[in-house]
Design a protein around this motif. Structure first.
Motif, mmCIF file in Angstrom:
data_model
loop_
_atom_site.group_PDB
_atom_site.id
_atom_site.type_symbol
_atom_site.label_atom_id
_atom_site.label_comp_id
_atom_site.label_asym_id
_atom_site.label_seq_id
_atom_site.Cartn_x
_atom_site.Cartn_y
_atom_site.Cartn_z
ATOM 1 N N ALA A 64 0.839 -1.148 -0.013
ATOM 2 C CA ALA A 64 -0.010 -0.096 0.034
ATOM 3 C C ALA A 64 0.937 1.251 0.100
ATOM 4 N N GLU A 65 1.794 1.355 0.758
ATOM 5 C CA GLU A 65 2.755 2.226 0.813
ATOM 6 C C GLU A 65 3.610 2.473 -0.605
ATOM 7 N N ASN A 68 0.789 3.854 -2.874
ATOM 8 C CA ASN A 68 0.413 5.318 -2.728
ATOM 9 C C ASN A 68 1.656 6.323 -3.147
ATOM 10 N N ARG A 72 1.229 9.005 -6.000
ATOM 11 C CA ARG A 72 1.466 10.619 -5.644
ATOM 12 C C ARG A 72 2.466 11.136 -6.636
ATOM 13 N N PHE A 103 -6.510 7.189 -6.554
ATOM 14 C CA PHE A 103 -5.727 7.947 -5.549
ATOM 15 C C PHE A 103 -6.217 7.977 -4.242
ATOM 16 N N SER A 106 -6.290 4.098 -2.708
ATOM 17 C CA SER A 106 -4.831 3.913 -2.225
ATOM 18 C C SER A 106 -4.580 4.690 -0.966
ATOM 19 N N ASN A 107 -4.927 5.911 -1.062
ATOM 20 C CA ASN A 107 -4.812 6.568 0.430
ATOM 21 C C ASN A 107 -5.579 6.145 1.465
ATOM 22 N N TRP A 109 -6.723 3.168 1.993
ATOM 23 C CA TRP A 109 -6.151 1.783 2.261
ATOM 24 C C TRP A 109 -5.072 1.977 2.991
ATOM 25 N N LEU A 110 -4.119 2.667 2.892
ATOM 26 C CA LEU A 110 -2.908 3.128 3.652
ATOM 27 C C LEU A 110 -3.165 3.550 4.947
#
Length: 255
Positions: A64-65, A68, A72, A103, A106-107, A109-110
């Motif tokens: 995830a990191e 993400n 970005r 986006f 993903s954000n 999720w993190l």
């Protein structure tokens, strides 16, 4: 995925709790070498469980990191500057920047992964592993004490037979009568045999106590060790199911 994991571990927990685990009895190493092998294998599997669970959750976070971070890079310069807000400011939100849904997903999720801690699960697995390790030490102690008890018994029986021949006695009962007869109370050979008899009894009593402790430890292994682990995993899965519902997979753009 988390719903499936939760259902699986709820069934496991229910099955364990409904079992007659409190009736488990220890199989000592003296009874079977398989007992030692089983304990070592369990300890090894718990260490593997710890590593795999830690790696599984860490891998999800790393993925995830990475995703993400990669996404970005596609934001425009003003949007990137929006991320570098001072402490206390609202967290970075691609939805408010008008970024595409991927986006936002993903954000979110993190953020969810960072909200749910794996530490309690790892802690209880480690405690279970330590419990099994202590039980293994009890098994080894039982085996050593059984050897001492058997050695003391062999020494006593050997010396008794020798003395029985020296005194011209035909049966073991005659030997018992001699040991109880005060007429032979000053005979050094009888005194030595009595000492060996007491030692034999003491070593056997010690062994019986260790076996008793082993049975108690065996019956406590699942309730005290495994059940808390399953409780923590169920709780961890429930929290993930709850948190993952907050990921905006539809209508992700927020103004």
């Amino acid at each position: 995925m988390w719903k499936a994991v939760l259902l699986c571990h709820e069934k496991q927990l229910s099955a364990i709790q409904d079992s007659k685990m409190h009736l488990i009895k220890a199989v000592t190493i003296s009874q079977s070498n398989a007992a030692a092998v089983a304990t070592v294998e369990l300890e090894r599997e718990l260490a593997k469980w710890y590593r795999c669970f830690n790696k599984w959750i860490s891998s999800q976070r790393s993925y995830a990191e990475a995703l993400n971070g990669w996404l970005r890079k596609w934001l425009t310069e003003p949007e990137v500057q929006e991320e570098n807000t001072p402490d206390g400011a609202p967290p970075f939100s691609p939805g408010k920047l008008g970024a595409p849904p991927v986006f936002v997903i993903s954000n979110d999720w993190l953020q969810v992964i960072e909200m749910v801690s794996k530490n309690e699960v790892l802690k209880t697995i480690d405690q279970f592993s330590k419990l099994v390790h202590e039980y293994k030490k009890t098994q080894e102690k039982e085996h050593r004490q059984k050897r001492k008890a058997d050695h003391a018994s062999r020494d006593y029986n050997k010396r008794r037979k020798v003395l029985q021949r020296e005194l011209g006695l035909s049966t073991s009962l005659d030997m018992v009568a001699v040991m109880e007869n005060t007429h032979h109370s000053h005979d050094n050979r009888v005194i030595e045999l009595e000492k060996m008899s007491r030692k034999k009894d003491e070593e056997k009593t010690k062994h019986d106590e260790i076996v008793k402790h082993a049975h108690l430890a065996a019956s406590a292994t699942l309730p005290v060790g495994l059940v808390p682990v399953l409780h923590q995993i169920v709780s961890f899965s429930q929290e993930n199911v709850q948190k993952y519902t907050s990921i905006r997979t539809r209508g992700a753009r927020v103004h």
